[in-house]
Design a protein around this motif. Structure first.
Motif, PDB file in Angstrom:
ATOM      1  N   VAL A  97       1.062  -3.924  -0.054  1.00 53.03           N
ATOM      2  CA  VAL A  97      -0.042  -3.207   0.581  1.00 53.03           C
ATOM      3  C   VAL A  97      -1.382  -3.489  -0.099  1.00 53.03           C
ATOM      4  N   GLU A  98      -1.390  -3.596  -1.427  1.00 58.01           N
ATOM      5  CA  GLU A  98      -2.659  -3.715  -2.149  1.00 58.01           C
ATOM      6  C   GLU A  98      -3.512  -4.893  -1.681  1.00 58.01           C
ATOM      7  N   PRO A  99      -2.947  -6.114  -1.497  1.00 58.52           N
ATOM      8  CA  PRO A  99      -3.783  -7.206  -0.999  1.00 58.52           C
ATOM      9  C   PRO A  99      -4.319  -6.960   0.413  1.00 58.52           C
ATOM     10  N   VAL A 100      -3.574  -6.197   1.218  1.00 51.60           N
ATOM     11  CA  VAL A 100      -4.000  -5.905   2.587  1.00 51.60           C
ATOM     12  C   VAL A 100      -5.297  -5.107   2.589  1.00 51.60           C
ATOM     13  N   VAL A 101      -5.416  -4.172   1.659  1.00 53.10           N
ATOM     14  CA  VAL A 101      -6.576  -3.275   1.646  1.00 53.10           C
ATOM     15  C   VAL A 101      -7.605  -3.664   0.585  1.00 53.10           C
ATOM     16  N   LEU A 148      -1.947   4.595  -0.324  1.00 55.02           N
ATOM     17  CA  LEU A 148      -2.154   5.743  -1.197  1.00 55.02           C
ATOM     18  C   LEU A 148      -1.048   5.828  -2.234  1.00 55.02           C
ATOM     19  N   ARG A 149      -1.408   6.299  -3.425  1.00 53.75           N
ATOM     20  CA  ARG A 149      -0.441   6.441  -4.507  1.00 53.75           C
ATOM     21  C   ARG A 149      -0.365   7.895  -4.953  1.00 53.75           C
ATOM     22  N   GLY A 150       0.866   8.366  -5.149  1.00 54.13           N
ATOM     23  CA  GLY A 150       1.045   9.706  -5.657  1.00 54.13           C
ATOM     24  C   GLY A 150       0.571  10.769  -4.686  1.00 54.13           C
ATOM     25  N   PRO A 151       0.278  11.968  -5.183  1.00 52.08           N
ATOM     26  CA  PRO A 151      -0.146  13.081  -4.329  1.00 52.08           C
ATOM     27  C   PRO A 151      -1.613  12.958  -3.919  1.00 52.08           C
ATOM     28  N   VAL A 214      -6.756   3.734   6.352  1.00 50.28           N
ATOM     29  CA  VAL A 214      -6.355   4.761   5.395  1.00 50.28           C
ATOM     30  C   VAL A 214      -7.060   4.533   4.052  1.00 50.28           C
ATOM     31  N   ALA A 215      -7.077   3.276   3.590  1.00 53.11           N
ATOM     32  CA  ALA A 215      -7.758   2.970   2.330  1.00 53.11           C
ATOM     33  C   ALA A 215      -9.254   3.248   2.428  1.00 53.11           C
ATOM     34  N   ALA A 216      -9.839   2.947   3.571  1.00 55.98           N
ATOM     35  CA  ALA A 216     -11.267   3.191   3.762  1.00 55.98           C
ATOM     36  C   ALA A 216     -11.584   4.682   3.729  1.00 55.98           C
ATOM     37  N   ARG A 217     -10.751   5.478   4.369  1.00 54.66           N
ATOM     38  CA  ARG A 217     -10.992   6.916   4.365  1.00 54.66           C
ATOM     39  C   ARG A 217     -10.782   7.508   2.974  1.00 54.66           C
TER      40      ARG A 217
END
Length: 268
Positions: A97-101, A148-151, A214-217
């Protein structure tokens, strides 16, 4: 901890590389141009410079035909500094996921507050033929993944900005709205999967965008999503699906896409 274990640090390094390469303090807006959209970059404003994406920290060259593979710095007619990504990493490439965002996070680290995400997609509505541009009003993420990571609890009630959709309609009042469903890919959806997407509220199907949103928000960016319908989805179209069709639809729609993005660049 390596930079790949710390996406914020890697994004900060890439943002600093952008500042150094182009001699700017930062940027205001970013455009991610998906399949069929790359030709629209030419109307966004004055190109200050460009670099191959893979020369920046954390980026790789796009692997999908129809993507340009560079980052441009553009001065828009509204006087804004824009980062224009003419390619993206897809989740189906298997890099995680990390390279995608990473592009989204780099833009945020460079100061961007407004993000325009575009894609080529399959359409579920027969009235939206190839070449139709649809405003994304919401999405359904069927990748079983998240950046997203964790809570980390992010409100996605308005993942795609109503304000920006209204601005887009100032440019083209005829733009319809729809719900985008992201599948994992890289295979196209089966007719049964397309029927499922429609049953759960989807209007469009594709393999990008929702993870980036999601990463942008998470980063506090305001997001506008634009889908170019390149084909009717499997089971709706009587013909087999072919990526060459995606490229051809983007080429045919280029004048309209250029006009739309140019008009947006004047307003953002």
């Amino acid at each position: 901890m390596t930079d790949t274990d710390d996406p914020a640090r890697l994004a900060a390094e890439a943002a600093q590389a952008v500042r150094d390469r182009f001699g700017v303090e930062g940027a205001d807006v970013a455009f991610v141009l998906g399949s069929g959209w790359s030709a629209a970059a030419d109307r966004l404003g004055e190109t200050v410079g460009s670099v191959p994406l893979e020369t920046l920290p954390g980026f790789a060259a796009p692997v999908v035909a129809g993507h340009g593979g560079e980052l441009r710095l553009v001065r828009t007619t509204a006087g804004r500094t824009a980062l224009v990504f003419t390619g993206r990493t897809h989740f189906y490439e298997g890099r995680g996921v990390e390279p995608v965002v990473h592009g989204v996070r780099t833009a945020a680290a460079a100061g961007v507050r407004t993000l325009v995400l575009t894609n080529g997609c399959g359409g579920l509505r027969t009235e939206w033929g190839p070449g139709t541009v649809v405003l994304i009003s919401d999405h359904i993420n069927l990748t079983a993944a998240t950046p997203l990571r964790g809570p980390t609890f992010i409100d996605l009630t308005e993942a795609y900005s109503r304000r920006l959709r209204a601005l887009a309609r100032e440019v083209d009042p005829a733009l319809p709205e729809g719900v985008y469903v992201q599948f994992r890919g890289p295979s196209y959806e089966t007719p049964a999967e397309v029927r499922m997407a429609g049953a759960i509220g989807g209007d469009l199907v594709g393999m990008s965008t929702s993870l980036e949103t999601v990463a942008a928000r998470e980063a506090g960016l305001e997001v506008l999503g634009l889908s170019l319908v390149t084909n009717l989805a499997a089971g709706i179209s009587p013909e087999p699906l072919d990526h060459a069709e995606v490229i051809a639809a983007g080429r045919a729609a280029a004048p309209r896409l250029q006009t739309l993005l140019a008009g947006l660049a004047e307003r953002l």
